[in-house]
Design a protein around this motif. Structure first.
Motif, mmCIF file in Angstrom:
data_model
loop_
_atom_site.group_PDB
_atom_site.id
_atom_site.type_symbol
_atom_site.label_atom_id
_atom_site.label_comp_id
_atom_site.label_asym_id
_atom_site.label_seq_id
_atom_site.Cartn_x
_atom_site.Cartn_y
_atom_site.Cartn_z
ATOM 1 N N MET A 1 0.797 -1.507 0.548
ATOM 2 C CA MET A 1 0.341 0.092 0.141
ATOM 3 C C MET A 1 0.912 1.217 -0.284
ATOM 4 O O MET A 1 1.743 1.308 0.645
ATOM 5 C CB MET A 1 -0.556 0.147 0.894
ATOM 6 C CG MET A 1 -1.632 0.985 0.935
ATOM 7 S SD MET A 1 -2.604 1.437 2.866
ATOM 8 C CE MET A 1 -3.939 0.135 2.451
ATOM 9 N N THR A 2 0.586 2.444 -1.213
ATOM 10 C CA THR A 2 1.900 3.407 -1.166
ATOM 11 C C THR A 2 0.693 3.798 0.896
ATOM 12 O O THR A 2 0.041 4.511 0.315
ATOM 13 C CB THR A 2 0.577 4.796 -2.081
ATOM 14 O OG1 THR A 2 1.064 3.996 -3.114
ATOM 15 C CG2 THR A 2 1.437 5.767 -1.949
ATOM 16 N N THR A 3 2.029 5.069 1.304
ATOM 17 C CA THR A 3 1.653 5.757 1.905
ATOM 18 C C THR A 3 2.183 7.311 1.997
ATOM 19 O O THR A 3 3.690 7.508 1.266
ATOM 20 C CB THR A 3 2.461 4.754 3.944
ATOM 21 O OG1 THR A 3 1.666 3.634 3.601
ATOM 22 C CG2 THR A 3 2.436 5.383 4.636
ATOM 23 N N ILE A 4 1.321 8.052 2.323
ATOM 24 C CA ILE A 4 1.759 9.771 2.299
ATOM 25 C C ILE A 4 2.027 10.208 3.582
ATOM 26 O O ILE A 4 0.602 9.338 4.317
ATOM 27 C CB ILE A 4 0.766 9.872 1.056
ATOM 28 C CG1 ILE A 4 0.718 9.369 -0.095
ATOM 29 C CG2 ILE A 4 1.119 11.804 1.193
ATOM 30 C CD1 ILE A 4 -0.644 9.584 -1.026
ATOM 31 N N ALA A 5 2.779 10.816 3.765
ATOM 32 C CA ALA A 5 3.012 11.411 5.163
ATOM 33 C C ALA A 5 2.319 13.251 4.546
ATOM 34 O O ALA A 5 3.690 13.340 3.535
ATOM 35 C CB ALA A 5 4.187 11.614 6.000
ATOM 36 N N ARG A 55 12.282 22.677 12.344
ATOM 37 C CA ARG A 55 10.500 21.702 13.093
ATOM 38 C C ARG A 55 10.878 20.882 12.037
ATOM 39 O O ARG A 55 10.154 20.162 11.734
ATOM 40 C CB ARG A 55 10.034 22.410 13.875
ATOM 41 C CG ARG A 55 10.562 22.494 15.158
ATOM 42 C CD ARG A 55 10.485 23.434 16.013
ATOM 43 N NE ARG A 55 8.909 24.179 15.549
ATOM 44 C CZ ARG A 55 8.309 24.800 16.017
ATOM 45 N NH1 ARG A 55 9.294 25.899 16.438
ATOM 46 N NH2 ARG A 55 6.996 25.688 15.851
ATOM 47 N N ILE A 56 10.586 21.831 10.596
ATOM 48 C CA ILE A 56 10.473 21.215 9.789
ATOM 49 C C ILE A 56 11.724 19.874 8.998
ATOM 50 O O ILE A 56 10.580 18.528 8.426
ATOM 51 C CB ILE A 56 9.889 22.033 8.509
ATOM 52 C CG1 ILE A 56 8.168 23.127 9.096
ATOM 53 C CG2 ILE A 56 9.751 21.793 6.523
ATOM 54 C CD1 ILE A 56 7.600 23.067 8.307
ATOM 55 N N HIS A 57 12.232 20.088 8.814
ATOM 56 C CA HIS A 57 13.090 19.164 8.596
ATOM 57 C C HIS A 57 12.993 17.618 9.715
ATOM 58 O O HIS A 57 12.778 16.937 8.983
ATOM 59 C CB HIS A 57 14.734 19.579 9.164
ATOM 60 C CG HIS A 57 15.727 18.720 9.227
ATOM 61 N ND1 HIS A 57 16.930 19.234 8.333
ATOM 62 C CD2 HIS A 57 15.307 17.517 8.249
ATOM 63 C CE1 HIS A 57 17.605 18.092 7.707
ATOM 64 N NE2 HIS A 57 16.729 17.643 8.049
ATOM 65 N N SER A 58 12.736 18.138 10.940
ATOM 66 C CA SER A 58 12.432 17.265 12.146
ATOM 67 C C SER A 58 11.481 16.126 11.340
ATOM 68 O O SER A 58 11.554 14.752 11.620
ATOM 69 C CB SER A 58 12.390 17.371 13.208
ATOM 70 O OG SER A 58 11.455 17.942 13.743
ATOM 71 N N MET A 60 9.805 15.833 8.535
ATOM 72 C CA MET A 60 10.237 15.093 7.868
ATOM 73 C C MET A 60 10.778 14.450 7.476
ATOM 74 O O MET A 60 10.761 12.956 6.577
ATOM 75 C CB MET A 60 11.252 15.978 6.134
ATOM 76 C CG MET A 60 10.092 16.693 6.035
ATOM 77 S SD MET A 60 9.518 18.343 4.176
ATOM 78 C CE MET A 60 8.069 18.953 3.893
ATOM 79 N N THR A 61 11.929 13.553 8.402
ATOM 80 C CA THR A 61 13.431 13.101 8.971
ATOM 81 C C THR A 61 12.110 11.809 9.594
ATOM 82 O O THR A 61 12.217 10.497 9.279
ATOM 83 C CB THR A 61 14.336 13.176 9.434
ATOM 84 O OG1 THR A 61 14.250 14.543 8.993
ATOM 85 C CG2 THR A 61 15.116 11.984 10.011
ATOM 86 N N ASN A 62 11.359 12.441 10.335
ATOM 87 C CA ASN A 62 9.769 10.900 11.226
ATOM 88 C C ASN A 62 9.828 10.944 9.951
ATOM 89 O O ASN A 62 9.128 9.709 10.012
ATOM 90 C CB ASN A 62 9.938 11.632 12.168
ATOM 91 C CG ASN A 62 10.102 12.291 13.276
ATOM 92 O OD1 ASN A 62 11.708 12.165 13.798
ATOM 93 N ND2 ASN A 62 10.077 13.570 14.470
ATOM 94 N N ALA A 63 9.033 11.529 9.208
ATOM 95 C CA ALA A 63 8.068 10.842 7.955
ATOM 96 C C ALA A 63 9.332 9.368 7.483
ATOM 97 O O ALA A 63 8.352 8.661 6.995
ATOM 98 C CB ALA A 63 7.442 11.538 7.045
ATOM 99 N N SER A 84 15.795 23.262 1.302
ATOM 100 C CA SER A 84 16.904 22.766 1.978
ATOM 101 C C SER A 84 16.579 21.092 2.654
ATOM 102 O O SER A 84 17.435 20.329 2.896
ATOM 103 C CB SER A 84 17.430 23.621 3.127
ATOM 104 O OG SER A 84 16.619 23.681 3.914
ATOM 105 N N VAL A 85 15.640 20.720 2.963
ATOM 106 C CA VAL A 85 15.530 19.552 3.924
ATOM 107 C C VAL A 85 15.247 18.618 2.324
ATOM 108 O O VAL A 85 16.342 17.102 2.823
ATOM 109 C CB VAL A 85 14.352 19.662 4.102
ATOM 110 C CG1 VAL A 85 13.684 17.806 4.480
ATOM 111 C CG2 VAL A 85 13.483 20.123 5.396
#
Length: 220
Positions: A1-5, A55-58, A60-63, A84-85
């Protein structure tokens, strides 16, 4: 299944994006990551700050750590943090407004951009100019803040918010070739703008369509 964050900076983008994903990528599983302090901090500072970008970076890293197939950034106000991410996160990232900006640049030279807050208006204008440059298009951008609309929404008067926005959009449409709605939350107004003389673009539909194209290209 495709998963999108999907990374959100407030609750207003959750439902319109969910509806578009359900329509265009119905088989997908969606993980919503939402931090409503992000947009508040950007608005308080008047611009994207290094702390918000971190925080955006973190998120997306978690995703990526969740092994999602793709990440969607849902907010134009923090879109520039994604640039930059992308250097550090290998999972594909799509900005909700990138396809809209490219479409606007291809429609006409005179582009009108409407927002209710300046922190969304300014990065959206920069993105449109960037896309126009990539397409070798010469454009002229007219910016409009729908004065009082955001305050009306905060006070719970959605009807006043909508009327201010519709008036702003209709007036601007008289002098441009295309109108861009800078915020996802404005998309619900599009069906009420049938009498406007130029195309009015909103980001949820085109942004999710771009998300689907990115997924399809990765599969191939």
């Amino acid at each position: 299944m495709t998963t999108i964050a999907v990374v959100h900076t407030g609750p207003v983008t959750v439902q319109p994006i969910k509806e578009q994903i359900s329509e265009q990528i119905p088989e997908a599983r969606v993980i919503n990551i939402m931090d409503d302090s992000l947009l508040n901090d950007v608005r308080a500072a008047g611009h994207l700050t290094p702390e918000v970008a971190n925080r955006i970076h973190s998120y997306m890293t978690n995703a990526q750590a969740m092994h999602v197939d793709i990440i969607l950034n849902a907010c134009s106000s923090v879109g520039e943090a994604v640039d930059s991410v992308r250097n550090f996160v290998s999972t594909p990232i799509v900005k909700i407004d990138e396809a809209m900006a490219e479409e606007a640049s291809s429609i006409g030279r005179r582009i009108g951009v409407v927002a209710t807050v300046s922190t969304t208006l300014e990065p959206t204008v920069r993105l449109i100019k960037k896309k126009a440059s990539e397409l070798n298009r010469t454009i002229d951008v007219t910016e409009r803040i729908a004065e009082g609309a955001f305050e009306a929404l905060l006070s719970g008067d959605a009807a006043k918010h909508d009327e201010i926005l519709k008036t702003t959009i209709s007036t601007l449409a008289e002098t441009v070739d295309v109108v861009v709605l800078a915020q996802v939350s404005m998309a619900r107004l599009v069906p009420q703008l049938q009498g406007v003389r130029v195309p009015v673009l909103s980001s949820p539909r085109s942004g999710v369509a771009a998300l689907k194209r990115a997924l399809d290209s990765n599969v191939r």
